[in-house]
Design a protein around this motif. Structure first.
Motif, PDB file in Angstrom:
ATOM      1  N   PRO A 177     -10.005 -15.157   9.594  1.00  0.00           N
ATOM      2  CA  PRO A 177     -10.965 -14.259   9.022  1.00  0.00           C
ATOM      3  C   PRO A 177     -10.713 -12.986   9.260  1.00  0.00           C
ATOM      4  O   PRO A 177     -10.629 -12.354  10.082  1.00  0.00           O
ATOM      5  CB  PRO A 177     -12.267 -14.954   9.584  1.00  0.00           C
ATOM      6  N   GLY A 178     -10.715 -12.334   7.789  1.00  0.00           N
ATOM      7  CA  GLY A 178     -10.323 -10.813   7.859  1.00  0.00           C
ATOM      8  C   GLY A 178      -8.814 -10.518   7.785  1.00  0.00           C
ATOM      9  O   GLY A 178      -8.642  -9.318   7.937  1.00  0.00           O
ATOM     10  N   GLY A 179      -8.058 -11.637   8.103  1.00  0.00           N
ATOM     11  CA  GLY A 179      -6.539 -11.308   7.985  1.00  0.00           C
ATOM     12  C   GLY A 179      -6.052 -10.948   6.682  1.00  0.00           C
ATOM     13  O   GLY A 179      -6.652 -11.056   5.429  1.00  0.00           O
ATOM     14  N   CYS A 180      -4.815 -10.558   6.372  1.00  0.00           N
ATOM     15  CA  CYS A 180      -4.269  -9.759   5.444  1.00  0.00           C
ATOM     16  C   CYS A 180      -2.778 -10.667   4.975  1.00  0.00           C
ATOM     17  O   CYS A 180      -2.109 -10.806   5.753  1.00  0.00           O
ATOM     18  CB  CYS A 180      -4.109  -8.557   5.502  1.00  0.00           C
ATOM     19  N   PHE A 181      -2.727 -10.755   3.847  1.00  0.00           N
ATOM     20  CA  PHE A 181      -1.233 -11.303   3.230  1.00  0.00           C
ATOM     21  C   PHE A 181      -0.909 -10.275   2.300  1.00  0.00           C
ATOM     22  O   PHE A 181      -1.575  -9.660   1.297  1.00  0.00           O
ATOM     23  CB  PHE A 181      -1.609 -12.532   2.219  1.00  0.00           C
ATOM     24  N   VAL A 182       0.245  -9.759   2.593  1.00  0.00           N
ATOM     25  CA  VAL A 182       0.929  -8.712   2.021  1.00  0.00           C
ATOM     26  C   VAL A 182       2.337  -9.059   1.378  1.00  0.00           C
ATOM     27  O   VAL A 182       3.312  -9.803   1.910  1.00  0.00           O
ATOM     28  CB  VAL A 182       1.581  -7.389   3.084  1.00  0.00           C
ATOM     29  N   ILE A 183       2.542  -8.786  -0.095  1.00  0.00           N
ATOM     30  CA  ILE A 183       3.629  -8.826  -0.902  1.00  0.00           C
ATOM     31  C   ILE A 183       4.491  -7.620  -1.075  1.00  0.00           C
ATOM     32  O   ILE A 183       3.481  -6.585  -1.684  1.00  0.00           O
ATOM     33  CB  ILE A 183       3.187  -9.794  -1.912  1.00  0.00           C
ATOM     34  N   GLU A 184       5.622  -7.586  -0.959  1.00  0.00           N
ATOM     35  CA  GLU A 184       6.397  -6.454  -1.709  1.00  0.00           C
ATOM     36  C   GLU A 184       7.164  -6.998  -2.664  1.00  0.00           C
ATOM     37  O   GLU A 184       8.129  -7.848  -2.281  1.00  0.00           O
ATOM     38  CB  GLU A 184       7.405  -5.747  -0.815  1.00  0.00           C
ATOM     39  N   VAL A 185       7.140  -6.408  -3.972  1.00  0.00           N
ATOM     40  CA  VAL A 185       7.679  -7.185  -5.160  1.00  0.00           C
ATOM     41  C   VAL A 185       7.830  -6.079  -6.286  1.00  0.00           C
ATOM     42  O   VAL A 185       7.235  -5.333  -6.259  1.00  0.00           O
ATOM     43  CB  VAL A 185       7.113  -8.650  -5.571  1.00  0.00           C
ATOM     44  N   LEU A 186       9.036  -6.271  -6.959  1.00  0.00           N
ATOM     45  CA  LEU A 186       9.261  -5.438  -8.182  1.00  0.00           C
ATOM     46  C   LEU A 186       8.588  -5.688  -9.181  1.00  0.00           C
ATOM     47  O   LEU A 186       7.934  -6.732  -9.449  1.00  0.00           O
ATOM     48  CB  LEU A 186      10.994  -5.629  -8.468  1.00  0.00           C
ATOM     49  N   ILE A 187       8.467  -4.675 -10.157  1.00  0.00           N
ATOM     50  CA  ILE A 187       7.622  -5.078 -11.449  1.00  0.00           C
ATOM     51  C   ILE A 187       8.924  -5.227 -12.529  1.00  0.00           C
ATOM     52  O   ILE A 187      10.028  -4.578 -12.482  1.00  0.00           O
ATOM     53  CB  ILE A 187       7.125  -3.501 -11.973  1.00  0.00           C
ATOM     54  N   PRO A 188       8.808  -6.514 -13.007  1.00  0.00           N
ATOM     55  CA  PRO A 188       9.739  -6.798 -14.175  1.00  0.00           C
ATOM     56  C   PRO A 188      10.281  -5.646 -15.086  1.00  0.00           C
ATOM     57  O   PRO A 188       9.109  -5.015 -15.567  1.00  0.00           O
ATOM     58  CB  PRO A 188       9.120  -7.981 -14.858  1.00  0.00           C
ATOM     59  N   GLU A 189      11.578  -5.256 -15.138  1.00  0.00           N
ATOM     60  CA  GLU A 189      11.887  -4.289 -15.978  1.00  0.00           C
ATOM     61  C   GLU A 189      11.941  -4.760 -17.386  1.00  0.00           C
ATOM     62  O   GLU A 189      13.243  -4.542 -18.051  1.00  0.00           O
ATOM     63  CB  GLU A 189      13.268  -3.808 -15.427  1.00  0.00           C
ATOM     64  N   LEU A 190      11.202  -5.505 -18.066  1.00  0.00           N
ATOM     65  CA  LEU A 190      11.397  -5.810 -19.486  1.00  0.00           C
ATOM     66  C   LEU A 190      11.469  -4.756 -20.635  1.00  0.00           C
ATOM     67  O   LEU A 190      11.840  -4.952 -21.502  1.00  0.00           O
ATOM     68  CB  LEU A 190      10.044  -6.852 -19.787  1.00  0.00           C
ATOM     69  N   ARG A 191      10.778  -3.363 -20.022  1.00  0.00           N
ATOM     70  CA  ARG A 191      10.868  -2.368 -20.877  1.00  0.00           C
ATOM     71  C   ARG A 191      12.541  -1.944 -21.243  1.00  0.00           C
ATOM     72  O   ARG A 191      12.894  -1.066 -22.328  1.00  0.00           O
ATOM     73  CB  ARG A 191      10.153  -1.254 -20.496  1.00  0.00           C
TER      74      ARG A 191
ATOM     75  N   PHE B 202      -0.183   3.600  -6.917  1.00  0.00           N
ATOM     76  CA  PHE B 202       0.406   2.606  -7.867  1.00  0.00           C
ATOM     77  C   PHE B 202       0.090   3.021  -9.516  1.00  0.00           C
ATOM     78  O   PHE B 202      -1.100   3.158  -9.704  1.00  0.00           O
ATOM     79  CB  PHE B 202       0.279   0.996  -7.686  1.00  0.00           C
ATOM     80  N   THR B 203       1.052   3.136 -10.273  1.00  0.00           N
ATOM     81  CA  THR B 203       0.839   3.478 -11.618  1.00  0.00           C
ATOM     82  C   THR B 203       1.516   2.574 -12.573  1.00  0.00           C
ATOM     83  O   THR B 203       2.242   1.911 -12.326  1.00  0.00           O
ATOM     84  CB  THR B 203       1.106   5.179 -11.814  1.00  0.00           C
ATOM     85  N   SER B 204       1.461   2.860 -13.710  1.00  0.00           N
ATOM     86  CA  SER B 204       2.307   2.315 -14.963  1.00  0.00           C
ATOM     87  C   SER B 204       3.545   2.439 -14.995  1.00  0.00           C
ATOM     88  O   SER B 204       4.398   1.751 -15.436  1.00  0.00           O
ATOM     89  CB  SER B 204       1.577   2.662 -16.243  1.00  0.00           C
ATOM     90  N   GLU B 205       4.134   3.647 -13.989  1.00  0.00           N
ATOM     91  CA  GLU B 205       5.571   3.743 -13.960  1.00  0.00           C
ATOM     92  C   GLU B 205       6.271   3.493 -12.587  1.00  0.00           C
ATOM     93  O   GLU B 205       7.150   3.576 -12.321  1.00  0.00           O
ATOM     94  CB  GLU B 205       5.680   5.522 -14.084  1.00  0.00           C
ATOM     95  N   SER B 206       5.338   2.727 -11.612  1.00  0.00           N
ATOM     96  CA  SER B 206       5.737   2.267 -10.728  1.00  0.00           C
ATOM     97  C   SER B 206       6.898   1.175 -10.866  1.00  0.00           C
ATOM     98  O   SER B 206       6.606   0.182 -11.821  1.00  0.00           O
ATOM     99  CB  SER B 206       4.766   1.579  -9.627  1.00  0.00           C
TER     100      SER B 206
END
Length: 246
Positions: free
Chosen positions: A136-150, A230-234
């Motif tokens: 309880p109170g523990g955290c799950f962390v993920i590092e992942v890219l934003i798909p470059e569909l643009r 974290f922004t829309s350009e990240s």
């Protein structure tokens, strides 16, 4: 492909640390380990997809007990060969479903590894598995890219990301299914070699819903390990979901 080790068999494991060179820069590793050590707050850490120990070893040097899960024996063998690698407990198995003893202050999945699970169901199962291991109170962390569909013009589904006289690398996207693959062509001794690794890209909002299904709630989201906004350009994000203390 080595069936026992999935797409990360001996050939990939032998060159993995060199092929992921940017991720082994001291500044990147220190920022990652510092971030995770702060979340662990003196507790235990569980790494899903521990690989060659890029993050686990520096985290352990910060006095955080680390347990890892990984499907690839070849990758884990590289971890074992490094200084202090034998001191880290590793369970061989699919990190979406494999259970280990005890609970943890933090579980983490870095460097786009969530995308190695190629269906939505597997990704949801991964969140549930991580949540089941958290105290309880523990955290799950993920590092992942934003798909470059643009970067995809209308009618195009291929994005090159490396071009040289002896190596070509490109991603192929299927925007209808979120399936993608990274494809590599290398010329070695005048002969061409080809390999392809499948992934499933996933959006931050979809990850948040997976977290809710697992009983977790979003705590923070950053552009990277140094906690830039974290922004829309990240181009990637580091997200932290928390298991309610009650």
């Amino acid at each position: 492909m080595d069936e026992a080790d999935g797409y990360f068999g001996e050939r990939v494991a032998a060159a993995y640390d060199e092929s992921s060179g940017d991720m082994f820069e001291p500044g990147v590793i220190d920022a990652t380990a510092d971030f995770l050590a702060e979340l662990a707050a003196g507790g235990r850490a569980l790494e899903l997809g521990i690989g060659t120990g890029r993050v686990a070893l520096p985290l352990a040097r910060r006095k955080v007990p680390v347990h890892g899960i990984d499907l690839s024996r070849a990758m884990v063998a590289r971890l074992r060969a490094k200084p202090d690698g034998d001191a880290i407990d590793v369970t061989i198995g699919d990190f979406a479903t494999t259970k280990v003893d005890g609970t943890f202050s933090v579980a983490y999945l870095v460097f786009n590894t969530i995308m190695n699970l190629t269906t939505q169901a597997e990704q949801v199962a991964c969140f549930r598995n991580a949540a089941a291991h958290l105290e309880p109170g523990g955290c799950f962390v993920i590092e992942v890219l934003i798909p470059e569909l643009r970067r995809l013009p209308a009618g195009q589904n291929v994005v090159p990301f490396q071009v040289s006289p002896t190596r070509w690398a490109f991603d192929i996207y299927d925007v209808a299914t979120q399936a993608t693959s990274s494809n590599y062509i290398e010329v070695v001794d005048g002969r061409g070699e080809y390999r392809s690794i499948p992934f499933r890209y996933v959006w931050p909002s979809e990850l948040d819903l997976m977290a809710q299904l697992a009983g977790l709630r979003l705590r923070e989201r950053w552009d990277g390990w140094t906690r830039d906004p974290f922004t829309s350009e990240s181009r990637k994000h580091v997200s932290v979901w928390e298991k309610p203390a009650d």
